[in-house]
Design a protein around this motif. Sequence first.
Motif, PDB file in Angstrom:
ATOM      1  N   GLU A 102       0.774  -1.190  -0.028  1.00 38.14           N
ATOM      2  CA  GLU A 102       0.104  -0.019  -0.055  1.00 38.14           C
ATOM      3  C   GLU A 102       0.886   1.182   0.013  1.00 38.14           C
ATOM      4  O   GLU A 102       0.677   2.192  -0.500  1.00 38.14           O
ATOM      5  CB  GLU A 102      -0.945  -0.105   1.330  1.00 38.14           C
ATOM      6  CG  GLU A 102      -1.900  -1.267   1.269  1.00 38.14           C
ATOM      7  CD  GLU A 102      -3.115  -0.812   0.384  1.00 38.14           C
ATOM      8  OE1 GLU A 102      -3.999   0.048   0.718  1.00 38.14           O
ATOM      9  OE2 GLU A 102      -3.185  -1.583  -0.586  1.00 38.14           O
ATOM     10  N   GLY A 105       1.935   2.389  -3.015  1.00 38.66           N
ATOM     11  CA  GLY A 105       0.910   3.053  -4.140  1.00 38.66           C
ATOM     12  C   GLY A 105       0.420   2.201  -5.178  1.00 38.66           C
ATOM     13  O   GLY A 105      -0.274   2.619  -6.212  1.00 38.66           O
ATOM     14  N   LYS A 106       0.524   0.829  -5.148  1.00 38.60           N
ATOM     15  CA  LYS A 106      -0.090   0.036  -6.088  1.00 38.60           C
ATOM     16  C   LYS A 106      -1.723  -0.135  -5.931  1.00 38.60           C
ATOM     17  O   LYS A 106      -1.976   0.226  -5.010  1.00 38.60           O
ATOM     18  CB  LYS A 106       0.834  -1.255  -6.203  1.00 38.60           C
ATOM     19  CG  LYS A 106       2.146  -1.295  -6.350  1.00 38.60           C
ATOM     20  CD  LYS A 106       2.751  -2.674  -6.455  1.00 38.60           C
ATOM     21  CE  LYS A 106       4.358  -2.408  -6.826  1.00 38.60           C
ATOM     22  NZ  LYS A 106       5.120  -3.652  -7.258  1.00 38.60           N
ATOM     23  N   LYS A 107      -2.169  -0.814  -6.929  1.00 40.87           N
ATOM     24  CA  LYS A 107      -3.680  -0.805  -7.026  1.00 40.87           C
ATOM     25  C   LYS A 107      -3.943  -2.039  -5.752  1.00 40.87           C
ATOM     26  O   LYS A 107      -3.434  -2.894  -5.426  1.00 40.87           O
ATOM     27  CB  LYS A 107      -4.145  -1.391  -8.144  1.00 40.87           C
ATOM     28  CG  LYS A 107      -3.660  -0.827  -9.478  1.00 40.87           C
ATOM     29  CD  LYS A 107      -4.412  -1.342 -10.817  1.00 40.87           C
ATOM     30  CE  LYS A 107      -4.088  -0.321 -11.732  1.00 40.87           C
ATOM     31  NZ  LYS A 107      -4.432  -1.035 -13.329  1.00 40.87           N
ATOM     32  N   LYS A 108      -5.150  -1.343  -4.982  1.00 41.29           N
ATOM     33  CA  LYS A 108      -5.559  -1.987  -3.761  1.00 41.29           C
ATOM     34  C   LYS A 108      -5.938  -3.622  -4.012  1.00 41.29           C
ATOM     35  O   LYS A 108      -5.546  -4.528  -3.163  1.00 41.29           O
ATOM     36  CB  LYS A 108      -6.474  -1.423  -3.104  1.00 41.29           C
ATOM     37  CG  LYS A 108      -7.156  -1.823  -1.794  1.00 41.29           C
ATOM     38  CD  LYS A 108      -7.798  -0.964  -0.919  1.00 41.29           C
ATOM     39  CE  LYS A 108      -8.127  -1.433   0.337  1.00 41.29           C
ATOM     40  NZ  LYS A 108      -8.757  -0.281   1.411  1.00 41.29           N
ATOM     41  N   ARG A 109      -6.546  -3.760  -5.042  1.00 39.68           N
ATOM     42  CA  ARG A 109      -7.128  -5.047  -5.346  1.00 39.68           C
ATOM     43  C   ARG A 109      -5.998  -6.222  -5.619  1.00 39.68           C
ATOM     44  O   ARG A 109      -6.129  -7.134  -5.165  1.00 39.68           O
ATOM     45  CB  ARG A 109      -8.143  -4.887  -6.730  1.00 39.68           C
ATOM     46  CG  ARG A 109      -8.585  -6.201  -7.107  1.00 39.68           C
ATOM     47  CD  ARG A 109      -9.642  -6.277  -8.375  1.00 39.68           C
ATOM     48  NE  ARG A 109     -10.697  -5.519  -7.971  1.00 39.68           N
ATOM     49  CZ  ARG A 109     -11.716  -5.190  -9.002  1.00 39.68           C
ATOM     50  NH1 ARG A 109     -11.672  -5.535  -9.995  1.00 39.68           N
ATOM     51  NH2 ARG A 109     -12.807  -4.383  -8.450  1.00 39.68           N
ATOM     52  N   GLU A 110      -5.053  -5.645  -6.493  1.00 36.11           N
ATOM     53  CA  GLU A 110      -3.944  -6.348  -6.703  1.00 36.11           C
ATOM     54  C   GLU A 110      -3.009  -6.778  -5.375  1.00 36.11           C
ATOM     55  O   GLU A 110      -2.630  -7.519  -5.086  1.00 36.11           O
ATOM     56  CB  GLU A 110      -3.013  -5.671  -7.694  1.00 36.11           C
ATOM     57  CG  GLU A 110      -1.586  -6.630  -7.988  1.00 36.11           C
ATOM     58  CD  GLU A 110      -1.689  -7.850  -8.509  1.00 36.11           C
ATOM     59  OE1 GLU A 110      -0.801  -8.631  -8.550  1.00 36.11           O
ATOM     60  OE2 GLU A 110      -2.670  -8.175  -9.117  1.00 36.11           O
ATOM     61  N   ASN A 111      -3.144  -5.599  -4.610  1.00 35.44           N
ATOM     62  CA  ASN A 111      -2.185  -5.725  -3.274  1.00 35.44           C
ATOM     63  C   ASN A 111      -2.783  -6.849  -2.543  1.00 35.44           C
ATOM     64  O   ASN A 111      -2.290  -7.604  -1.880  1.00 35.44           O
ATOM     65  CB  ASN A 111      -2.202  -4.413  -2.455  1.00 35.44           C
ATOM     66  CG  ASN A 111      -1.393  -3.507  -3.133  1.00 35.44           C
ATOM     67  OD1 ASN A 111      -0.623  -3.947  -4.179  1.00 35.44           O
ATOM     68  ND2 ASN A 111      -1.706  -2.262  -2.882  1.00 35.44           N
ATOM     69  N   LYS A 112      -4.237  -6.929  -2.371  1.00 36.69           N
ATOM     70  CA  LYS A 112      -5.148  -7.676  -1.594  1.00 36.69           C
ATOM     71  C   LYS A 112      -4.952  -9.367  -2.245  1.00 36.69           C
ATOM     72  O   LYS A 112      -4.735 -10.150  -1.285  1.00 36.69           O
ATOM     73  CB  LYS A 112      -6.637  -7.419  -1.553  1.00 36.69           C
ATOM     74  CG  LYS A 112      -7.314  -8.235  -0.629  1.00 36.69           C
ATOM     75  CD  LYS A 112      -8.794  -7.770  -0.337  1.00 36.69           C
ATOM     76  CE  LYS A 112      -8.985  -6.573   0.323  1.00 36.69           C
ATOM     77  NZ  LYS A 112     -10.260  -6.037   0.728  1.00 36.69           N
ATOM     78  N   ARG A 113      -5.117  -9.496  -3.400  1.00 32.73           N
ATOM     79  CA  ARG A 113      -4.719 -10.704  -4.263  1.00 32.73           C
ATOM     80  C   ARG A 113      -3.706 -11.093  -3.869  1.00 32.73           C
ATOM     81  O   ARG A 113      -3.514 -12.470  -3.314  1.00 32.73           O
ATOM     82  CB  ARG A 113      -4.860 -10.468  -5.554  1.00 32.73           C
ATOM     83  CG  ARG A 113      -4.917 -11.815  -6.384  1.00 32.73           C
ATOM     84  CD  ARG A 113      -4.508 -11.719  -7.824  1.00 32.73           C
ATOM     85  NE  ARG A 113      -3.331 -11.086  -7.966  1.00 32.73           N
ATOM     86  CZ  ARG A 113      -2.222 -12.114  -7.907  1.00 32.73           C
ATOM     87  NH1 ARG A 113      -2.156 -13.269  -7.453  1.00 32.73           N
ATOM     88  NH2 ARG A 113      -1.025 -11.447  -8.153  1.00 32.73           N
TER      89      ARG A 113
END
Length: 322
Positions: A102, A105-113
Amino acid sequence: MSPFIHIQGVSKTFKEKEILNEVTFSLKKGEILSLVGASGSGKSTFLRILSGLESATKGKVLIDGNDISSTKPQNRPIGMVFQQPLLFPHMNVLENVMYGLEMRGKKKRENKRKAKDYIQRVGLGEVMHHYPFELSGGQQQRVSLIRSLILKPKLLLLDEPFSSLDLQLRRELRQWVLNVFKEEGTTVLFVTHDRDEAYEVGDRVAVLHEGRFLQAGTPEEIYYRPGSSFVASFMSDGLILSPRQFIHASHLSISASGQNLPYPKWKGKIQQKLFVAGTNIHEIWVEELKQKLHLPLEWESSHGTVWLYAEEENIQTFQNEE
């Protein structure tokens, strides 16, 4: 081909006291180096310099050919795991693992996956939404480790990460950590004061003493062929005959009688019997050398006295003394 990690002549002096003295070594990509040293040897200072939390008096730190000696800590491609997990208490496991991603600054959906994938791989799927206080010590340390690994650091520093855990949990976590590192191809500097832990985890082992690297080599080299009396006493088993001579325990023979034995020989007193991993090990005190060692015995001594002897060609002479 240049080494992946190269530490060149790192020294640290504080108020005229020398903490580190010309520390130099290299690591290949994916290699694990166990760094062993007693309290006050300079281990913690060295880790702080590598992580950027402290500056060296002189020397360079190069990673993948780039000198990062002046790079700020947050910009170094280095991860660090401490003795205590240091998790955010207000975040659950998933949020803790996602935190570094996080911040980038990467995409939250990709971070969660990605975070969920790591959590499942290390067997923590059932506690993904638990908070740190709901986890065991071993679970907390696993979360701390994958929080660093998910950022794909070029170098991971481990500062005695198992020291606060009980013996059985330490063994289990060590094996788990090794498997993860090999799967990820992570380059690791693993700091410990535990000899057996250093041998189990490291592809190579380095001994730090009073700010200097006394010896670095494979676990077999360090254990069977220590380069100095300090390394012999700290990392091996046997008898130190003088500041420059050592005989490894594997080259010692035992007799119940001192008669008709070749020289050199030493009288030993059995102090206690231990049962280790299915083997009877005896603690033997050698009064002449003021040393004790542990050796297996296949018979009982009626007087509690044994004789140790060796072939002279098996006595090792140290070339350099610390």
